[in-house]
Design a protein around this motif. Structure first.
Motif, mmCIF file in Angstrom:
data_model
loop_
_atom_site.group_PDB
_atom_site.id
_atom_site.type_symbol
_atom_site.label_atom_id
_atom_site.label_comp_id
_atom_site.label_asym_id
_atom_site.label_seq_id
_atom_site.Cartn_x
_atom_site.Cartn_y
_atom_site.Cartn_z
ATOM 1 N N LYS A 51 -4.623 -0.969 5.087
ATOM 2 C CA LYS A 51 -4.356 0.213 4.267
ATOM 3 C C LYS A 51 -5.043 1.383 4.686
ATOM 4 O O LYS A 51 -4.530 2.462 4.727
ATOM 5 C CB LYS A 51 -5.135 -0.062 2.771
ATOM 6 C CG LYS A 51 -4.547 -1.096 1.768
ATOM 7 C CD LYS A 51 -4.974 -1.574 0.670
ATOM 8 C CE LYS A 51 -4.558 -2.628 -0.021
ATOM 9 N NZ LYS A 51 -5.372 -3.028 -1.256
ATOM 10 N N GLN A 59 -7.990 -4.034 3.592
ATOM 11 C CA GLN A 59 -8.351 -2.974 3.509
ATOM 12 C C GLN A 59 -8.415 -1.949 4.886
ATOM 13 O O GLN A 59 -8.196 -1.135 4.587
ATOM 14 C CB GLN A 59 -9.888 -2.879 2.915
ATOM 15 C CG GLN A 59 -10.520 -1.392 2.505
ATOM 16 C CD GLN A 59 -9.737 -0.723 1.522
ATOM 17 O OE1 GLN A 59 -9.407 -1.523 0.463
ATOM 18 N NE2 GLN A 59 -9.368 0.282 1.878
ATOM 19 N N VAL A 74 1.409 -5.245 2.542
ATOM 20 C CA VAL A 74 0.041 -5.593 3.174
ATOM 21 C C VAL A 74 -0.069 -7.040 3.206
ATOM 22 O O VAL A 74 -1.447 -7.627 3.433
ATOM 23 C CB VAL A 74 -1.211 -4.845 2.344
ATOM 24 C CG1 VAL A 74 -1.023 -3.301 2.515
ATOM 25 C CG2 VAL A 74 -1.074 -5.305 0.717
ATOM 26 N N VAL A 88 0.733 -1.153 -0.081
ATOM 27 C CA VAL A 88 0.063 -0.042 -0.091
ATOM 28 C C VAL A 88 0.962 1.341 -0.076
ATOM 29 O O VAL A 88 1.915 1.109 0.547
ATOM 30 C CB VAL A 88 -0.822 -0.026 1.251
ATOM 31 C CG1 VAL A 88 -0.334 0.157 2.531
ATOM 32 C CG2 VAL A 88 -1.963 1.155 1.224
#
Length: 665
Positions: A652, A649, A500, A487
């Motif tokens: 991130k 996610q 990640v 990321v």
């Protein structure tokens, strides 16, 4: 009366169409002959001699513009600001005083000092004490009127007192008392202000914290460490860093790319890199520092133009010494032309270095460099970016023609700004045109969009907004994957790259060029990549046609085969499965999935804890939890699966909150 072409909005597209119209029947055949040119020098020279192109140049006159600098406009804005101030509309008044200050010509020194002092008053009422101190110092530096100085010093004292800096509070009150000698204050008001100041001085002198602070400040001053809180500070330059885990390799199939030199764990920082060139989007030119991209509450104006602002004198001076001396007054023309941010970057690459630098470099620019030689070049060496991918062999003549026209226009902008001096030499102009043409080509495939995270806390919503573009020479060598292993986030214009997911030694470290498998279908991703970057993606997500996130099966758990023969197969099991030992259809060995099922149970509670930490704003602790979650999941489970995607996610999002953030609440 119709405006001249270069005064019209989006005029470059109109210029291109008019050229083709003038070229008429010979236009297409002339353009096709560009395929016979062997390099950028020949392409520029060929287009330069086309009669219909030369005829069209008359409509593309470029002149510097400083229309935004106007004492009349500044006075009108000041009046509006004062009315807002009287109505206690502090934010509106502050913004209007800023616009008035930015609009003032550089010779209106006294007016600039007054505008900054007025802005400091609004900041004081907004309880922005540090920002208020910055503007007070600026107004003092510009020679604020002596009969009003006592006001500034009193406000300065109140700000220092609010931030509990007592030695500076005392000093400011003493200056206030002295400055009253030059004021026109009535005797009763002067007496009251004098009494108030003396009372505060006596109280603070008796406070034991004052002497302690004074001793500490004296010690820091002796060590040459600045303690002044009224100095605007730009974003500090971060130390650049390339992890030892990153190795840049090269082969015929993948070109130059990054691979892991050892096992990479989740969350590890792999790269911190400042840009070779970075350009802010026009729409953020009045809200962000043009040099470092940080939002600024109390901007510093460019003395010459009103097109850009800076967060500090330091950034303003850096920009002026590097490139803005040639962009000052040219930006309105560039923005009005419809030129993209990529085009602007090509101009800035040239504007950032003197003409002699490029003239000396040009003869050896195309000398072949090994990967090791390229990576060992200084970070500001033009060759670091000039040797990035350009796809020259795949470019059709029509593409080259459009790029040559843009290169000629950008070179003309530089020429009008004095880049070539008072007596431009035609050969020098052609050299720079060819280098701008080269820059346009490699920028096309190697630009990164610089982002800022916009937070709507009341709605619990976040969105990444692109505020500019930049080229990062090392990161530009990373290849793409629709399932990226890293990321990226930004602090100012500096980019940070973190993993990640685990990446085994020897495998590529891929980033993402835009399309991602969880959000875009394979056909759409590949079409977009082909259109923008001219390659066909063969990442795992594309080869195996992974489903979108919303279509990922939730009734299947994907376990890794744990056979001792290093089988890489995936064992898919429904959550209702009652067997703990499952046979791998690939290698025939048995895998115990009990550990994997327990992991699924354990991660539920860990996920709740990580989300709670995120919601309370403790992003560092939340990040550590999500790192642990991904590591545990990856040991026994194989992507793609929903829990892993969601966790990635969230990770991130944690990283993004460590970078450029703007809270809209």
């Amino acid at each position: 009366m119709k405006l001249p072409l270069s005064q019209q909005k989006g005029f470059f597209a109109e210029y291109y169409l008019k050229l083709r119209e003038v070229g008429a029947a010979s236009c297409d055949s002339d353009i096709a002959k560009l395929s016979g040119c062997g390099n950028d020098d020949e392409r520029v020279a060929y287009v330069d001699q086309l009669s219909w192109v030369r005829a069209g140049d008359a409509g593309l006159q470029v002149q510097r513009e400083f229309n935004g600098k106007s004492a009349t406009i500044a006075a009108e804005l000041k009046e509006r600001a004062t009315n807002a101030f009287k109505q206690k509309k502090w934010l509106e008044a502050m913004l209007l005083y800023s616009r008035s200050y930015v609009s003032l010509p550089s010779d209106k020194v006294l007016e600039r000092a007054i505008a900054l002092a007025n802005r400091s008053a609004t900041l004081y009422h907004m309880q922005k004490h540090t920002e208020c101190l910055v503007d007070i110092r600026r107004a003092l530096d510009l020679g604020y009127p002596k009969d009003l100085l006592y006001k500034l010093y009193e406000r300065q004292a109140r700000c220092y007192m609010a931030i509990k800096d007592y030695p500076h509070t005392i000093s400011a009150f003493k200056k206030c008392i002295t400055a009253m000698d030059d004021s026109t204050l009535p005797a009763d008001r002067r007496s009251k202000l004098h009494l108030d100041a003396m009372t505060m001085i006596k109280l603070l002198d008796a406070d034991p914290r004052t002497s302690k602070q004074a001793a500490k400040q004296l010690k820091l001053k002796a060590a040459n460490v600045s303690t002044a809180l009224d100095q605007a500070q730009t974003l500090p330059d971060e130390k650049e860093y390339v992890s030892e885990l990153v190795r840049i390799d090269q082969n015929t199939q993948e070109g130059r790319f990054a691979r892991a030199s050892a096992d990479v764990q989740v969350g590890q920082e792999l790269l911190v890199e400042r840009p070779y060139v970075a350009v802010l989007l026009e729409k953020f030119a009045q809200t962000h520092c043009e040099y470092c991209f940080m939002r600024t509450v109390v901007p510093v104006a460019c003395p010459g133009c009103s097109d850009v602002v800076y967060c500090s004198e330091q950034c303003q001076q850096r920009a002026a010494s590097k490139y803005h001396k040639y962009e000052c007054g040219i930006l309105p023309v560039l923005w009005r032309s419809g030129a993209s941010i990529n085009n602007h970057m090509a101009l800035r690459i040239i504007a950032s270095k003197p003409l002699d630098y490029f003239l000396q470099l040009k003869p050896t620019l195309d000398d072949e460099l090994s990967l090791e030689q390229l990576l060992s070049l200084p970070k500001d060496d033009f060759r670091r970016v000039a040797h990035l991918e350009r796809h020259q062999k795949e470019r059709p003549p029509s593409n080259f023609f459009q790029y040559v026209l843009m290169a000629r226009f950008l070179t003309r902008c530089l020429q009008s700004a004095g880049y070539f001096g008072n007596d431009p030499q035609p050969e020098q102009v052609k050299v720079i045109s060819s280098l701008v043409l080269r820059s346009l080509q490699f920028i096309q495939f190697n630009t990164h969009e610089v982002a800022e995270l916009h937070k709507f806390s009341a709605e619990r919503r976040e969105k990444s907004i692109f505020i500019g573009g930049a080229i990062y020479p090392t990161l530009a060598l990373f290849n793409h994957s629709c399932d990226p292993g890293v990321v990226r986030y930004f602090r100012g214009t500096t980019i940070h790259i973190n993993s990640v997911r685990p990446i085994e030694a020897g495998l590529p470290i891929n980033e993402n060029y835009g399309p991602i498998y969880t959000q875009d279908k394979r056909d759409d991703r590949q079409a977009r990549l082909k259109d923008l970057y001219w390659f066909e993606c063969n990442c795992d997500a594309c080869l195996e046609n992974w489903p979108l996130f919303d279509q990922l099966p939730r009734d299947i758990i994907r376990f890794r085969c744990e056979a001792p023969n290093n089988c890489a197969a995936i064992i898919e099991v429904p959550p209702t499965c009652n067997d703990f030992m499952i046979k791998c259809v690939t290698c025939g060995e048995m895998t115990n999935i009990l550990k994997g099922l327990k992991v699924m149970q354990d991660t539920e509670m860990m996920t709740r804890t990580a989300k709670r930490l995120y919601d309370t704003g403790d992003y560092s602790k939340s990040l550590n939890k999500f790192v642990d979650l991904l590591r545990i999941m990856y040991e026994v489970l194989a992507p793609p699966f929903p829990d892993f995607c969601e966790c990635q996610q969230h990770l991130k999002d944690c990283f993004l909150n460590l970078g450029n953030v703007y809270n809209l609440d």
